[in-house]
Structures are given as structure tokens and as C-alpha cells.
Write an enzyme that holds these catalytic residues in place. Sequence first.
Site, mmCIF file in Angstrom:
data_model
loop_
_atom_site.group_PDB
_atom_site.id
_atom_site.type_symbol
_atom_site.label_atom_id
_atom_site.label_comp_id
_atom_site.label_asym_id
_atom_site.label_seq_id
_atom_site.Cartn_x
_atom_site.Cartn_y
_atom_site.Cartn_z
ATOM 1 N N GLY A 156 -3.815 57.209 -42.720
ATOM 2 C CA GLY A 156 -2.974 56.009 -42.775
ATOM 3 C C GLY A 156 -3.743 54.899 -43.464
ATOM 4 C CB ILE A 158 -7.404 52.354 -40.358
ATOM 5 C CG1 ILE A 158 -6.665 51.069 -39.926
ATOM 6 C CG2 ILE A 158 -8.875 52.277 -39.961
ATOM 7 C CD1 ILE A 158 -6.506 50.911 -38.416
ATOM 8 N NE ARG A 178 0.628 61.134 -37.892
ATOM 9 C CZ ARG A 178 1.017 59.881 -37.708
ATOM 10 N NH1 ARG A 178 1.877 59.607 -36.782
ATOM 11 N NH2 ARG A 178 0.538 58.912 -38.464
ATOM 12 C CB THR A 179 3.631 62.879 -43.461
ATOM 13 O OG1 THR A 179 2.777 61.740 -43.578
ATOM 14 C CG2 THR A 179 4.560 62.685 -42.277
ATOM 15 N NE ARG A 238 -4.640 52.337 -28.820
ATOM 16 C CZ ARG A 238 -4.956 51.337 -29.649
ATOM 17 N NH1 ARG A 238 -6.132 51.343 -30.261
ATOM 18 N NH2 ARG A 238 -4.122 50.331 -29.845
ATOM 19 C CD GLU A 267 -10.541 51.657 -24.657
ATOM 20 O OE1 GLU A 267 -10.070 50.497 -24.705
ATOM 21 O OE2 GLU A 267 -10.619 52.390 -25.636
ATOM 22 C CG HIS A 285 -10.856 48.991 -28.115
ATOM 23 N ND1 HIS A 285 -9.869 49.682 -27.447
ATOM 24 C CD2 HIS A 285 -10.359 48.765 -29.363
ATOM 25 C CE1 HIS A 285 -8.833 49.864 -28.251
ATOM 26 N NE2 HIS A 285 -9.109 49.307 -29.419
ATOM 27 N N GLY A 287 -13.022 47.392 -32.843
ATOM 28 C CA GLY A 287 -12.565 47.695 -34.204
ATOM 29 C C GLY A 287 -12.056 46.509 -34.997
HETATM 30 C C1 GLV Z 1 -6.630 48.077 -31.658
HETATM 31 O O1 GLV Z 1 -7.097 49.018 -31.102
HETATM 32 C C2 GLV Z 1 -5.354 48.061 -32.277
HETATM 33 O O2 GLV Z 1 -4.574 49.017 -32.119
HETATM 34 O O3 GLV Z 1 -5.070 47.060 -32.942
HETATM 35 C C1 GLV Z 2 -2.524 53.370 -38.542
HETATM 36 O O1 GLV Z 2 -1.585 52.762 -38.135
HETATM 37 C C2 GLV Z 2 -3.329 52.951 -39.654
HETATM 38 O O2 GLV Z 2 -3.177 51.782 -40.078
HETATM 39 O O3 GLV Z 2 -4.126 53.777 -40.135
#
Ligand code: GLV
Ligand code: GLV
Length: 319
Positions: A156, A158, A178-179, A238, A267, A285, A287
Site C-alpha cells: 500500500g 506505506i 492482496r490485490t 499492527r 498493547e 507504537h 510509527g
Molecule cells: C497508526 O498505527 C495508524 O494506524 O495510524
Molecule cells: C495502508 O493503509 C497503507 O497506507 O499502506
Amino acid sequence: MSLPALYVSRLLPPAVMSVLTERFRLVAQPGPLPPEKQSLRKGLEEAEAAICTLTEQIDREALHAAPRLRVIANYAVGYNNIDLDAAKDRGIVVTNTPDVLTEATADMAWALLLATARRIPEGHGLVQQGAWTGWEPTQLLGADVYEKTLGIVGMGRIGNAVARRAAGFRMPIVYCNRTAPAPSDTAPSWRHLSLQKVLSESDFISLHVPLTPSTRHLIGAAELRLMRPTAFLINTSRGPAIDEAALVDALRERRLAGAGLDVYEQEPALHPGLRSLAQVVTLPHLGSATLSARVRMGMVCIENIRAVLEERPAPNRVN
Ligand code: GLV
Ligand code: GLV
């Protein structure tokens, strides 16, 4: 004109709070900690709009006890904490905050990858504790990153941003999604493979999947057995995407070189096995935890709430 009633579950950065207090009537004063179940319930009950974070579990019962609620803006890209079907049944729009945290989260995945491979926390500890006795030819030897294969599970936004950063390290990219083809732009040299092949061919594996029933324990005992004993597993997505007990077994038995974790199954609890292993780097956590990302996440929540209250389509609706 009266301001719309807003419930905010947690104290957000000051730049966000000042916009919120100017444009909305807050039904409760948010604090730094997750709200008690009762105050979450009461807040949702009184509000037309809500901003919640990933620590708030919003279930069917809570949604049905919220007669005026029209929109929940989740202050996160992931939204596994909200019962989307129940929200839909109640006609409540749920939105998330994609894009604005992509680069911050990708930076953090790389920080974890490098910290784990090069044993940065161990080195830091040695120096800070006054235990360092000087340079040694065999001290804290880590793993090479440059030109190693990077496996991305979940291409995706990220995952894509993490893969883009690998160009400077001349790392071949393999990925699964997945796709197929992947939703975002991929470079021609990146190879799309099955999850099994990504696991068996990569030196570093970075997880970027949303948490859904099909990604819970996506990496379990069988998957960990496919990984190379020299490989590292990085997770900024996650926690429940990994079976932590199986991960601890794999690390203890040296079937895996290390793991860099920002997220956990329960968590803020840590699996006890993850505490005692030197080859594990653990973050709380973090990120998306840069000031600019967290401010922009707030602005995205506000934009989505305004859209719903003004009867326009919400730009980041997820249900
Ligand atoms: C953080 O974990 C988010 O989903 O933004
Ligand atoms: C998921 O939602 C991503 O942004 O990779």
C-alpha cells in the site's frame, strides 16, 4: 450560531486542539490517557462528531448508544478499532488519516530495520552504562543492509514508501499484496511474489498490512519457518499480524536473526519472551509520531468531520 458538538477521546497536539476548540463545542475535556469505557460512551452519546484514536475500541453497543453521532474520524490510518458494519447500520460515517503519515511511518520502519540489523540499542546501552571498554574487532557485529533483499508484505502507500527508500541501499525488492497489481505505483524491478516466496527470498521483511480477519496472525509458525535464519522481521503495521508466541519461539531457536517491532498483539503489554532477547528492538507504537504528521492527521480529521456535517462526501471515508 451554535458550534457542533464534538467528542475528542485524547489530547491531540496543541495546534490541533486550538482549531478544535475554535470550531467545535467539546462535550468533554480530553486527557492524555485513553478514556474509561464509561466516559467514551458518554462522549459518543452527546456528540454529533467524534475524533477517536486506535486505543479506543468502538463496538456496536457504543455506536447504538450514540443517537446524534454522524461521523467518527479515526486519528490513524488503521481502523480495526471500530466496528465498521455497526457504524454503517447506524448511518455513521467513519474516516481515517491516510497519506499524511505515510512518509513518517516509512522512516520509522527504516529506523527499526537499521537499528535491528546494526544492533543500535545494544551499542547505545553499552556506552550509556559505562560498560564500553573501547573499540574491538568483534564487538556487536551486525548484519549488512546494503544490497540485501527487502521483502514488503502489503504494497500500500506505506509499503511503497518503504520500498522507495531502499533504492539508496541498492536493495532488490520483492513484495506481495492482496490485490495484484499493487494499488500504488511500483518500480518495474520490484518483483510481485506469493507471501511464501517473499518470506523465503528476503533478508529483511517489513509488514504493511491493515489488520483484518485475514491478516490476523498472517505471520505464524508456518510462515516463520519459511524465513531464512539470517533474516529480520520488521513490523510497523499492527501487532496481531504476527503470532508473537511463534515469533518468540523462532527467535529463541535462532530460526530468525532478529525482529524490529513497533506494534504488539496486546498493547501496551509485551509478550514476556520479547523482553529478554537481545536480537529484538522494541518501540512503543511510534510509527506516525512526528509533530508534523500528528498535526496533519488532526487536520485531516477536521476536514472529514466538516464534510459530513456540511452534507458533503467525506474525503477519507472507509465504510
Ligand atoms: C497508526 O498505527 C495508524 O494506524 O495510524
Ligand atoms: C495502508 O493503509 C497503507 O497506507 O499502506
